[in-house]
Design an enzyme around this catalytic site. Sequence first.
Site, PDB file in Angstrom:
ATOM      1  N   GLY A   1       0.895  -1.140   0.000  1.00  0.00           N
ATOM      2  CA  GLY A   1       0.000   0.000   0.000  1.00  0.00           C
ATOM      3  C   GLY A   1       0.931   1.186   0.000  1.00  0.00           C
ATOM      4  O   GLY A   1       1.926   1.194   0.714  1.00  0.00           O
ATOM      5  N   THR A   2       0.650   2.167  -0.804  1.00  0.00           N
ATOM      6  CA  THR A   2       1.660   3.180  -1.106  1.00  0.00           C
ATOM      7  C   THR A   2       0.968   4.430  -1.593  1.00  0.00           C
ATOM      8  O   THR A   2      -0.173   4.380  -2.028  1.00  0.00           O
ATOM      9  CB  THR A   2       2.573   2.657  -2.233  1.00  0.00           C
ATOM     10  OG1 THR A   2       3.354   1.599  -1.735  1.00  0.00           O
ATOM     11  CG2 THR A   2       3.490   3.713  -2.789  1.00  0.00           C
ATOM     12  N   THR A   3       1.672   5.546  -1.550  1.00  0.00           N
ATOM     13  CA  THR A   3       1.223   6.721  -2.286  1.00  0.00           C
ATOM     14  C   THR A   3       2.402   7.279  -3.063  1.00  0.00           C
ATOM     15  O   THR A   3       3.467   7.510  -2.482  1.00  0.00           O
ATOM     16  CB  THR A   3       0.686   7.811  -1.341  1.00  0.00           C
ATOM     17  OG1 THR A   3      -0.276   7.230  -0.457  1.00  0.00           O
ATOM     18  CG2 THR A   3       0.026   8.919  -2.149  1.00  0.00           C
TER      19      THR A   3
ATOM     20  N   SER B   1      -2.416   3.044  -2.878  1.00  0.00           N
ATOM     21  CA  SER B   1      -3.644   3.025  -2.077  1.00  0.00           C
ATOM     22  C   SER B   1      -4.055   4.423  -1.615  1.00  0.00           C
ATOM     23  O   SER B   1      -5.219   4.675  -1.340  1.00  0.00           O
ATOM     24  CB  SER B   1      -3.450   2.113  -0.856  1.00  0.00           C
ATOM     25  OG  SER B   1      -2.292   2.523  -0.141  1.00  0.00           O
TER      26      SER B   1
END
Lengths: 282, 241
Positions: free
Chosen positions: B13-15, B141
């Site tokens: 999950g990352t931005t 995410s």
Amino acid sequence: MDSSTTRQQAYDRGHTIFSPDGRLYQVEYAREAVERGSPSVGVVTDTGVVLAARKRLRSPLLESKSVEKIHRVDDHVAVATAGHAADARQLVETARKRCQRHRLRYAEPIPTETLAEAIADHIQEQTQAGGTRPYGAALLVAGVDAGRGRERKRRKESESGSGSGSGSNAAGQHPQPALYEVDPGGTHYGWRATAIGNGTADIRSFLEGRLADSDAEAGVGEDGLPLALESLAAGTSETETDTDTELSPETVDALVLTPDTVADRAGAVGEEELADGLGELE
Amino acid sequence: MDQTDSTEYIETGTTTVGLAGADGVVLAADRRASLGGRFVTNRTAQKVVPVGDHTALTFAGSVGEAQSFVRQLRAERSRYEHATDRSPSVETTATVAGDLLRSGPYQHLELVLGGTFPEPAVYQVGPGGGVMDTPYAASGSGMQLAYGRLEDAYEPDHSVDTLRGLATTAIRNATERDTASGDGMTVATLTVDEDGGGDEHDHEREFEQFEQFESIDAAVTTTTNRAGGESDTDAEPGVAT
């Protein structure tokens, strides 16, 4: 049949076999086939490349248009041929596929040198693989590249050496004309002007006389068609097999590639323009 | 974003964001790697990586896939450089990346690819291989939260100095509410070489800056301060703390 003849024939048969003095006879015979073909010339100008070729019409009944010497292989690249026409057409087809593959893979037109190298690689394979013979045709690969990357940088350097420091930055896309010769051995050479086919030596020495001297850089200018036609005339005097040795719009094919004709997919020199150009030779 | 059928499968999950401006491109991402967004497995993951001169990408998805993919993409670029004797454009790199994602063994990778050659550009490359030219993009995410910030403040004629502040605040906003994003930040700044592409590799390297920040706040403070110093009258849109 004495023993030396038998041995010589053995080297003749398989082109994959070297002769004792290191030659590949079949490749040399293929070069001979090119020498017998009607000539094609290419000239790099300030803005583009000009290709011109002599068509051999062995009968006045032969439709001139059906004899093709210059082939467009992509918007920005054309190929002039000399030698066995059928072999040449196979190479043209290979070149067209290679151009499209580059576009599919990289979303851009193929650089001319990359194409010349790819065709040369393909030709070389046929001089080494079993069960094949070399192509009996040579090509002149002419193109106008977008002109960026390292080539662009090199020019920037030379520009800044002689004048202002900072030119236009990003996207200063100067079109870059290029001309390559690809021979039956599978090598490619870049030229500013050259010829393949019959009378190459004469045509080349004519072009050398015109371009290799002192102010060679400014030698051609923007319009290379007159020089290309003149060089073609310089080499066609001694073609004994031709029924019609005179250059005419019927017996000459020519194409001018510039950034404009690349954009329009145009550039084929029409009969009238050819007649004018040839008329001025007199 | 939820594909945990394989035990080896690590979902990050990352931005990440990428923005193209007048004089360059900014790519940024958080540094949290997690298992299904529920357990933090690494707090210093680097999700912004160079793929060659003038070009870098951010990734969201499986770390293993991303590392393998980046190796493959670098190899493809290198092959292109040797075959054509020139640098591939951002568009060429994005096209190759799209084809690799579409035909390769990669299950789920979202990329934001940016570069300055021949001019600043950002491409969004989807897991199915879709390649889209875009002035700015977010992935991972936390992308909805990041997009909220980008939609509000992005202008195409901003300089990279301004865009750096916008990029870090977009990531910051996402990490505030997205549990799968957080920890430090990586900010890559690719600037157009004003000389039209320098003559030495070392020289070009000066125009590519990859900064690692231990905390989100440090990243925001550093990048927005710098922007403020350059153009304080601009009422820099991203200085909220």
